[in-house]
Write a protein that holds these residues in place. Structure first.
Motif, PDB file in Angstrom:
ATOM      1  N   SER A  14      22.467 -16.504  14.276  1.00  0.00           N
ATOM      2  CA  SER A  14      22.191 -18.240  14.082  1.00  0.00           C
ATOM      3  C   SER A  14      21.525 -19.368  14.640  1.00  0.00           C
ATOM      4  CB  SER A  14      24.029 -18.569  14.195  1.00  0.00           C
ATOM      5  OG  SER A  14      24.408 -18.476  15.148  1.00  0.00           O
ATOM      6  N   ARG A  15      20.810 -19.017  15.684  1.00  0.00           N
ATOM      7  CA  ARG A  15      20.213 -19.559  16.485  1.00  0.00           C
ATOM      8  C   ARG A  15      18.842 -18.994  16.165  1.00  0.00           C
ATOM      9  NH1 ARG A  15      22.565 -22.347  20.460  1.00  0.00           N
ATOM     10  NH2 ARG A  15      25.141 -22.562  20.308  1.00  0.00           N
ATOM     11  N   SER A  16      17.712 -19.736  16.524  1.00  0.00           N
ATOM     12  CA  SER A  16      16.429 -19.018  16.481  1.00  0.00           C
ATOM     13  C   SER A  16      16.098 -19.325  18.016  1.00  0.00           C
ATOM     14  CB  SER A  16      15.638 -20.243  16.053  1.00  0.00           C
ATOM     15  OG  SER A  16      15.447 -20.446  14.573  1.00  0.00           O
ATOM     16  N   PRO A  17      14.930 -18.631  18.465  1.00  0.00           N
ATOM     17  CA  PRO A  17      14.700 -18.670  19.892  1.00  0.00           C
ATOM     18  C   PRO A  17      14.187 -19.663  20.534  1.00  0.00           C
ATOM     19  CG  PRO A  17      13.591 -16.135  18.901  1.00  0.00           C
ATOM     20  CD  PRO A  17      14.626 -17.275  17.728  1.00  0.00           C
ATOM     21  N   VAL A  41       8.512 -18.391  19.820  1.00  0.00           N
ATOM     22  CA  VAL A  41       8.546 -19.835  18.618  1.00  0.00           C
ATOM     23  C   VAL A  41       8.410 -18.740  16.977  1.00  0.00           C
ATOM     24  CG1 VAL A  41       8.385 -21.952  20.603  1.00  0.00           C
ATOM     25  CG2 VAL A  41       6.277 -20.766  19.405  1.00  0.00           C
ATOM     26  N   ARG A  42       7.201 -18.073  16.920  1.00  0.00           N
ATOM     27  CA  ARG A  42       6.679 -17.352  16.033  1.00  0.00           C
ATOM     28  C   ARG A  42       8.025 -16.510  15.561  1.00  0.00           C
ATOM     29  NH1 ARG A  42       1.330 -17.002  18.484  1.00  0.00           N
ATOM     30  NH2 ARG A  42       1.948 -14.014  19.382  1.00  0.00           N
ATOM     31  N   ILE A  43       9.051 -16.074  16.152  1.00  0.00           N
ATOM     32  CA  ILE A  43       9.405 -14.880  15.906  1.00  0.00           C
ATOM     33  C   ILE A  43      10.669 -15.993  14.551  1.00  0.00           C
ATOM     34  CG2 ILE A  43      11.820 -13.417  16.492  1.00  0.00           C
ATOM     35  CD1 ILE A  43      10.799 -13.684  18.764  1.00  0.00           C
ATOM     36  N   LYS A  44      10.298 -15.548  12.712  1.00  0.00           N
ATOM     37  CA  LYS A  44      11.545 -15.308  12.096  1.00  0.00           C
ATOM     38  C   LYS A  44      12.873 -14.784  12.592  1.00  0.00           C
ATOM     39  CE  LYS A  44       9.021 -18.514  11.300  1.00  0.00           C
ATOM     40  NZ  LYS A  44       8.821 -20.201  12.155  1.00  0.00           N
ATOM     41  N   PRO A  45      13.972 -15.207  12.887  1.00  0.00           N
ATOM     42  CA  PRO A  45      14.661 -14.154  12.998  1.00  0.00           C
ATOM     43  C   PRO A  45      14.942 -13.930  11.383  1.00  0.00           C
ATOM     44  CG  PRO A  45      15.370 -15.899  13.790  1.00  0.00           C
ATOM     45  CD  PRO A  45      14.178 -16.090  13.402  1.00  0.00           C
ATOM     46  N   GLU A  84      21.736 -16.602  23.041  1.00  0.00           N
ATOM     47  CA  GLU A  84      20.001 -16.367  23.167  1.00  0.00           C
ATOM     48  C   GLU A  84      20.336 -15.457  24.108  1.00  0.00           C
ATOM     49  OE1 GLU A  84      22.169 -19.627  23.721  1.00  0.00           O
ATOM     50  OE2 GLU A  84      20.656 -21.072  21.558  1.00  0.00           O
ATOM     51  N   ILE A 129      20.287 -12.520  21.132  1.00  0.00           N
ATOM     52  CA  ILE A 129      18.604 -12.103  20.527  1.00  0.00           C
ATOM     53  C   ILE A 129      18.193 -11.612  21.986  1.00  0.00           C
ATOM     54  CG2 ILE A 129      17.184 -13.996  19.660  1.00  0.00           C
ATOM     55  CD1 ILE A 129      19.587 -15.345  18.068  1.00  0.00           C
ATOM     56  N   HIS A 152      18.175 -13.518   8.479  1.00  0.00           N
ATOM     57  CA  HIS A 152      19.594 -14.660   8.038  1.00  0.00           C
ATOM     58  C   HIS A 152      20.952 -14.424   8.749  1.00  0.00           C
ATOM     59  CE1 HIS A 152      20.979 -11.215   5.871  1.00  0.00           C
ATOM     60  NE2 HIS A 152      21.949 -11.870   5.542  1.00  0.00           N
TER      61      HIS A 152
END
Length: 131
Positions: free
Chosen positions: A108-111, A99-103, A125, A128, A105
């Motif tokens: 399109s999806r965050s972890p 949840v700390r990962i900032k992917p 997912e 990623i 741009h």
């Protein structure tokens, strides 16, 4: 084929026979008649009369993402808690890192958290996670 601890293992072999179009049609008919899977075939597809099954390449979603989900099931599913490879006990720590990962741009999806979502992850997912 060997079966060890509920996992099928297919050792490398030079004696592999490639499936032919006739094999695929035969297995399809056998599957339809038996109502069960035959050699990995689950039945007929509405597209069968329009395209050749042999000419369809493996796609990412079914090849790599499926392998990632299989590995994640081995590693995180509680039914494997007694196995050497089980790392589910570290799930909360891994979730915190995810949840700390900032992917970038172009993702399109965050972890998503493994502890609550990994069985529902989509191919993206898995992609990623694999990266």
């Amino acid at each position: 084929e060997a079966l060890r601890q509920g996992v099928r293992i297919y050792p490398p072999s030079d004696q592999v026979q490639l499936r032919t179009e006739e094999d695929m049609l035969k297995y399809t008919m056998m599957s339809i008649q038996s109502g069960d899977h035959v050699m990995g075939i689950k039945g007929s597809s509405p597209l069968s009369s329009h395209i050749s099954i042999i000419n369809i390449p493996n796609d990412y979603m079914h090849a790599l993402a499926g392998a990632v989900k299989t590995l994640m099931t081995f590693w995180f599913d509680k039914k494997n808690h007694g196995k050497v490879f089980y790392i589910g006990r570290q799930c909360k720590e891994i979730d915190k890192m995810l949840v700390r990962i900032k992917p970038p741009h172009d993702f399109s999806r965050s972890p998503l958290a493994i502890s609550t979502y990994f069985k529902k992850w989509k191919a993206k997912e898995c992609h990623i996670w694999q990266i």
